[in-house]
Structure formats: structure tokens, C-alpha cells
Design a protein around this motif. Sequence first.
Motif, PDB file in Angstrom:
ATOM      1  N   ALA A   1      37.732  44.244   6.382  1.00 28.22           N
ATOM      2  CA  ALA A   1      37.077  43.670   7.558  1.00 28.22           C
ATOM      3  C   ALA A   1      38.022  42.709   8.265  1.00 28.22           C
ATOM      4  CB  ALA A   1      35.789  42.962   7.162  1.00 28.22           C
ATOM      5  N   LEU A   2      38.772  41.946   7.491  1.00 21.68           N
ATOM      6  CA  LEU A   2      39.705  40.979   8.076  1.00 21.68           C
ATOM      7  C   LEU A   2      40.754  41.696   8.928  1.00 21.68           C
ATOM      8  CD1 LEU A   2      40.692  37.970   8.134  1.00 21.68           C
ATOM      9  CD2 LEU A   2      42.213  38.592   6.257  1.00 21.68           C
ATOM     10  N   ILE A   3      41.331  42.752   8.360  1.00 25.93           N
ATOM     11  CA  ILE A   3      42.402  43.456   9.068  1.00 25.93           C
ATOM     12  C   ILE A   3      41.859  44.117  10.343  1.00 25.93           C
ATOM     13  CG2 ILE A   3      44.026  45.388   8.926  1.00 25.93           C
ATOM     14  CD1 ILE A   3      44.126  44.700   5.822  1.00 25.93           C
ATOM     15  N   ILE A   4      40.738  44.832  10.183  1.00 28.19           N
ATOM     16  CA  ILE A   4      40.142  45.482  11.366  1.00 28.19           C
ATOM     17  C   ILE A   4      39.699  44.434  12.380  1.00 28.19           C
ATOM     18  CG2 ILE A   4      38.246  46.940  12.161  1.00 28.19           C
ATOM     19  CD1 ILE A   4      38.258  48.143   9.303  1.00 28.19           C
ATOM     20  N   GLY A   5      39.112  43.363  11.846  1.00 29.92           N
ATOM     21  CA  GLY A   5      38.596  42.306  12.720  1.00 29.92           C
ATOM     22  C   GLY A   5      39.684  41.656  13.557  1.00 29.92           C
ATOM     23  N   ILE A   6      40.842  41.434  12.952  1.00 28.20           N
ATOM     24  CA  ILE A   6      41.940  40.807  13.701  1.00 28.20           C
ATOM     25  C   ILE A   6      42.290  41.669  14.915  1.00 28.20           C
ATOM     26  CG2 ILE A   6      44.424  40.292  13.613  1.00 28.20           C
ATOM     27  CD1 ILE A   6      43.945  39.228  10.771  1.00 28.20           C
ATOM     28  N   PHE A   7      42.357  42.989  14.688  1.00 29.76           N
ATOM     29  CA  PHE A   7      42.681  43.869  15.819  1.00 29.76           C
ATOM     30  C   PHE A   7      41.563  43.887  16.851  1.00 29.76           C
ATOM     31  CE2 PHE A   7      45.660  45.772  12.726  1.00 29.76           C
ATOM     32  CZ  PHE A   7      46.797  45.682  13.505  1.00 29.76           C
ATOM     33  N   ILE A   8      40.339  44.044  16.364  1.00 33.49           N
ATOM     34  CA  ILE A   8      39.211  44.175  17.296  1.00 33.49           C
ATOM     35  C   ILE A   8      39.015  42.905  18.118  1.00 33.49           C
ATOM     36  CG2 ILE A   8      36.706  44.397  17.458  1.00 33.49           C
ATOM     37  CD1 ILE A   8      36.702  46.354  15.268  1.00 33.49           C
ATOM     38  N   PHE A   9      39.008  41.745  17.437  1.00 36.27           N
ATOM     39  CA  PHE A   9      38.609  40.539  18.158  1.00 36.27           C
ATOM     40  C   PHE A   9      39.744  39.921  18.962  1.00 36.27           C
ATOM     41  CE2 PHE A   9      35.509  40.497  14.511  1.00 36.27           C
ATOM     42  CZ  PHE A   9      34.512  41.085  15.261  1.00 36.27           C
ATOM     43  N   SER A  10      41.018  40.193  18.579  1.00 35.34           N
ATOM     44  CA  SER A  10      42.071  39.619  19.417  1.00 35.34           C
ATOM     45  C   SER A  10      42.276  40.451  20.673  1.00 35.34           C
ATOM     46  CB  SER A  10      43.376  39.457  18.639  1.00 35.34           C
ATOM     47  OG  SER A  10      43.762  40.692  18.119  1.00 35.34           O
ATOM     48  N   SER A  11      41.769  41.692  20.662  1.00 36.90           N
ATOM     49  CA  SER A  11      41.861  42.448  21.907  1.00 36.90           C
ATOM     50  C   SER A  11      40.544  42.384  22.675  1.00 36.90           C
ATOM     51  CB  SER A  11      42.248  43.892  21.614  1.00 36.90           C
ATOM     52  OG  SER A  11      41.332  44.456  20.708  1.00 36.90           O
TER      53      SER A  11
ATOM     54  N   VAL B   1      29.652  47.967  23.604  1.00 31.66           N
ATOM     55  CA  VAL B   1      29.577  49.355  23.177  1.00 31.66           C
ATOM     56  C   VAL B   1      30.889  49.810  22.528  1.00 31.66           C
ATOM     57  CG1 VAL B   1      30.301  50.396  25.364  1.00 31.66           C
ATOM     58  CG2 VAL B   1      28.750  51.643  23.878  1.00 31.66           C
ATOM     59  N   PHE B   2      32.007  49.174  22.891  1.00 34.13           N
ATOM     60  CA  PHE B   2      33.286  49.568  22.311  1.00 34.13           C
ATOM     61  C   PHE B   2      33.373  49.176  20.840  1.00 34.13           C
ATOM     62  CE2 PHE B   2      34.060  49.324  26.844  1.00 34.13           C
ATOM     63  CZ  PHE B   2      34.552  50.601  27.071  1.00 34.13           C
ATOM     64  N   PHE B   3      32.711  48.077  20.502  1.00 30.72           N
ATOM     65  CA  PHE B   3      32.646  47.688  19.094  1.00 30.72           C
ATOM     66  C   PHE B   3      31.876  48.752  18.309  1.00 30.72           C
ATOM     67  CE2 PHE B   3      30.793  45.451  15.479  1.00 30.72           C
ATOM     68  CZ  PHE B   3      31.919  44.848  14.950  1.00 30.72           C
ATOM     69  N   CYS B   4      30.770  49.238  18.870  1.00 25.14           N
ATOM     70  CA  CYS B   4      30.000  50.329  18.244  1.00 25.14           C
ATOM     71  C   CYS B   4      30.891  51.537  18.016  1.00 25.14           C
ATOM     72  CB  CYS B   4      28.833  50.773  19.126  1.00 25.14           C
ATOM     73  SG  CYS B   4      27.598  49.540  19.415  1.00 25.14           S
ATOM     74  N   LEU B   5      31.636  51.910  19.059  1.00 27.50           N
ATOM     75  CA  LEU B   5      32.434  53.133  18.984  1.00 27.50           C
ATOM     76  C   LEU B   5      33.554  53.023  17.955  1.00 27.50           C
ATOM     77  CD1 LEU B   5      32.634  54.101  22.759  1.00 27.50           C
ATOM     78  CD2 LEU B   5      31.315  55.204  20.955  1.00 27.50           C
ATOM     79  N   ILE B   6      34.220  51.870  17.936  1.00 25.63           N
ATOM     80  CA  ILE B   6      35.323  51.702  16.987  1.00 25.63           C
ATOM     81  C   ILE B   6      34.805  51.734  15.554  1.00 25.63           C
ATOM     82  CG2 ILE B   6      36.983  50.018  16.104  1.00 25.63           C
ATOM     83  CD1 ILE B   6      37.663  49.312  18.933  1.00 25.63           C
TER      84      ILE B   6
ATOM     85  N   VAL C   1      32.529  35.909  10.383  1.00 28.09           N
ATOM     86  CA  VAL C   1      31.238  36.530  10.069  1.00 28.09           C
ATOM     87  C   VAL C   1      31.442  38.005   9.719  1.00 28.09           C
ATOM     88  CG1 VAL C   1      30.441  37.282  12.361  1.00 28.09           C
ATOM     89  CG2 VAL C   1      28.793  36.579  10.650  1.00 28.09           C
ATOM     90  N   PHE C   2      32.435  38.635  10.341  1.00 27.23           N
ATOM     91  CA  PHE C   2      32.739  40.032  10.036  1.00 27.23           C
ATOM     92  C   PHE C   2      33.220  40.152   8.590  1.00 27.23           C
ATOM     93  CE2 PHE C   2      35.342  44.009  11.228  1.00 27.23           C
ATOM     94  CZ  PHE C   2      34.225  44.823  11.167  1.00 27.23           C
TER      95      PHE C   2
END
Lengths: 255, 350
Positions: free
Chosen positions: B125-135, B140-145, B239-240
Amino acid sequence: MAILEVRSLAVSFKGFRAIDGVDMDVERGELRVIIGPNGAGKSTLMDLITAKTRPTSGSVIFDGADITGLDISAISSRHGIGRKFQGPNIFGGMTVLENVELALKGHGTLIKALFYRRTRRTLELIAGALERVGLYEKRDLPAGILSHGEKQWLEISMLLAQSPKLMILDEPTTGMTAEETYKTGELIMGLSGEHTIIAAEHDMDFVRQVASTVTVLHQGKVLAEGSIADVERDPRVVAVYLRDDGLESGEGGRA
Amino acid sequence: MEGLLAAARRVRVNRYIDICLLLFLAVFPTFSSKFRIDVMAGFMAYVIFALSLDLLWGYTGLMSFGHAVMFGMGAYVGGLTNVFQKGVPDFMANYGITEIPPFFAPLTSPALGNVLAVILPGLLALIIGIFIFSSRVSGVFFCLITMALASAFATFTNSTQQYLGGSNGINRITRFALGDGPVDVTQNYYIILAALVLAYLFCLWLVNTRFGKALTSIAGNEDRLRFLGYRTRDFKLLVFVLSGMLAGFAGLLSVRTTGFVSPVNCGLELSTMAVVWVAVGGRGNLTGAAVGTLLINWAESILSEHIASQWQLTIGVILLLFVLFMRDGLVGAALGAQDRRRQKKLREAL
């Protein structure tokens, strides 16, 4: 020395120059009102100062530091600039007190947020901010049931809890009754001096009431600047903004 | 006495549901068959999973369609740890593997393996979260990813025959051991119940901190919060991660109860079901996640005996009805009614 120096600031959105070379100095403790017809660039200018939008060119110097294009949260937590948006932006599900508590300065980092405790000191700060806007008695009510005007005051109180050096108020009297507008004017005048304040306003009664330096924006440029009396007499201002007798009726830009 | 009554009236209605639910779960084994007790234990692990999704979606507004990845990861790590205690499992031996591969070495220790079942999903979650939240991915894009993540993870587990058992997954996983040998069904039930109570109390503490209030405010108006000086990215990331760890914990408990894990436990299907549980129960109040999970799962368990072929359709219709007519879910509707009554009283008093 000016606390805020805006230097040849410009931004364009897909070729449209929303702000086009604005220079503006605001002195410490000053209450500056920015007026201008809809689309003149008032909100965009505030977005640029608070880093919500990145400028195409130019710079914003605040208290000696270049803050152009920083992160929004740093603008508030590190540089002490608080902003109130147009229309009430409060958290309706929480109580009035909890709203101000959430805004309290210096608890925005993760660790501090996890281990924050309500203490006598924080409660005093919250009470102080609520008393300034006259909402202390309603502190335990859910913020959602406040009247429109009270919500705006609550938001000003949230800004106060941040003890900002600069308060930016985007149309603080929108949707208020004449009486509420007057009260807001009194409140903001009381805060100036202690805080530097920039307010964008449409309501000319409010502008005259707080009677400070006025900057007139038109098509992204500064059209005129000076006291309200000077601005009202300026033929260029009259031509673009006050033509329809707006200044007399106080309904000028309320389109 | 009057003060006590007034205090009781101030308590939000979902706290009473919590207490009733806890009492019910505590006495459930006294009047139920072994089979039902075991099924309920599995559902309680699902409740923890739903709570983790509620933190993410209900409180922070981040709707994940891939949360079963975290759950599945906890289940796989926990499952492997368990089977490794009896040597090289059959699905590996079939591929000529004679000793446990070095990268699985940490899982040969039961203590370390079980801790990793919680830590690794958090790390993912940390690794994915860093990419998701820094971009600044949101909505809806969060849902899709997260949806893509679920598909990718299910495909990965499906195709990793020699290490993860492919589409069969890992079987014959035993219950937690106490003293000599695995616990019995009822003991396991109470272990899961205790874990659920702890997880629930943790969530309850978390959402009532300033951190939790900031999460709610992120869902409401993230920009406003940033202008108040909050680095909301950090809040979403934490939280992620916490939610991922909690989901992994649920996976670990689930696998030690049901005895198996397969790609079905970490794909889109379970992810979507968790969204349905939380939506039906009501999000953002914890109680709803528990109520929704238990209701839907028992309905499935009982009804699918009669209408097995139409169960998926039934679930679809239920979700549609809730989205259209009861957007806040069952518990959300009860809370809403209570709030409206209180606010009416407050307005009259003013």
C-alpha cells in the motif's frame, strides 16, 4: 516595507490571459479591498498568491520570502497565509468548535494529528477565535445548522485560529443580508492592523464601510489603485465598472 | 437517573447497534452448530476487512476496487507460513521443488510469517500510495487504478503455479495453534471475535483523533484542508497503509479459519463484494461495515442454497436499490434520522 509584493504576475489558461502583469504592494497591517467586474481576475489573483494556481510568469514575495508556486499547505503552515473561499466552506458534520479546532495552527502534521489532545490552552485559543466572531455561544451546535452569515463568520474564525500574518477573504459578504454585511465589515475592520487582510468584494456598501485602499482589476490588469474616493472619481473606473450607477445603489457588480 | 437518561439519549444510535451486535456474537456459539460457528468466524474476518475499506472509502472518500489485494496478500503470506511448518507443500513438490525457496525463508518462522502477513500488505500500500497520491490521482481514477491492481494481482497468483499454487491456491491450512495442536472451531471463533473487537476499537480510536477528523474533511473538501495547512497527501498515504495492514490482518485470520486461499480471494470479485457490504450497511460509521458484511454474507449463505444461479443477479439488484433509494446504507439511514430529529430540536430551542 510591504509584507506582500506581487511582481509582474501573469497567468494564461489556454491562451486567455486571466492575470496580465499585475504589480501590487500590500503594507503590513493594511486592509486592502480588490474590486472589479465578474471575470476581472479577482479570484485568479488570490489563487496565484495562495499557490492554488501556478503563474506563467512573475513572482509573489511574502515577508521577504519568494512563495511563488509553493505547496498549498506550506503557504498556510509555514508562511502564515490563510484563505477564505467564496461561499461558506465549513465542515457541516462537525460542531462549530470542532471546525475551529481542526483549523488550529500547528497541528497539521501526521504525528501531531494522531496525538493531538484537547488542552486548556487549545480550548482557550478556540474560544478566543470564536468570541471574535460572536459564535462562542453556539460552539456545540453542528456547524451545518448555522445561518449562511454565521457560516461565513465561522470560516473567518477558522482563519483566526491559524493566527495568519495575511488573511485572504474571497467575497466575505456574499449572500449576506445588509445587516450581516455591516457586521462583517465591523469585524474585518477590527481585525485589520493586527492582521494584514486582502478582501475581494462586489458589495460597494461594504467597500465604502471599510474605506481602505482599493485596487480595481479589469481584464486581468490593475486599472486603478487608491482610496475609495479617488477610485470613484477615476473616469476609467467609472467607464468599465461603475457606469451603471452601481456605486450609488451599491449593486454595482452583483451580477 | 434523569442525567443518566439524558446521557443515554446523547449517544449515537450506532453505538447501541455495536453493543447489541457484540452481545449477539458473544453468545452465538451457544445456540449454533459447529458448521455455522465456523462460517460466522469467517464472516467476522470479513468484517475486519470491511472495516479497513470503511477507513479508506467511508471516511477518506477513496473508493478502492482493489482492496482484496491487501486481504489476499495477508491470506497468502499467512497460508504459506502455515503450510511451511509441515515442510515443502505438495503444489511445490509437484514442480520438483525439494526445499523451501530462499525468498520464502522468513515464512518458515511462524511468528515472523504472521507479522509479515500484516506488514507486507502495508508495504505494498505504501509503494502504490506514494505513486497514486503524489500524482494527485483521485476520484474515479483511484477506482480504476485499484481495479487494475486487483486484476493484476489475481493474474499473478493464478499464473504462479509452483510458488503460490496457481488457480488452486493453497489448501489444508490449519487453525491457529494454542499449546499442542490447532484450536477447535469454538476456540477459533473466540480468537477471531477478540481480534475483531481489537480491530474495531483501533478504528474507533483512529477516526476520533484529529487525524480521523482530517480524513473526514478530506472526503468533504480536500482543498479547504490544504489551505488550513494540512499536507493531505501524507494523511491519505497513512490511511491507505493502515487500511492495507488491517486488510492483511483480516486475510490472515480468514485463511486460518477457512483453511484455503486462492486467486478468488484477492481479485476483483471480493473487492467489489466488500464495496457492496459497506454500501449496504452504510459507510463512514464503522457499524455499517459490520452490519452490511454480516447481512449480505448470511443472506448469500442461506439463499444461495435455494437460488444459487440467481445470487449474483440478486446482489446486483440489492446494490442498485441501495444506491438509488438508501445511499447512506442501513446504519447511515438510522443515524441520519437521529441527526435530523436532534437538529430539529436544536433549531426549535434557538
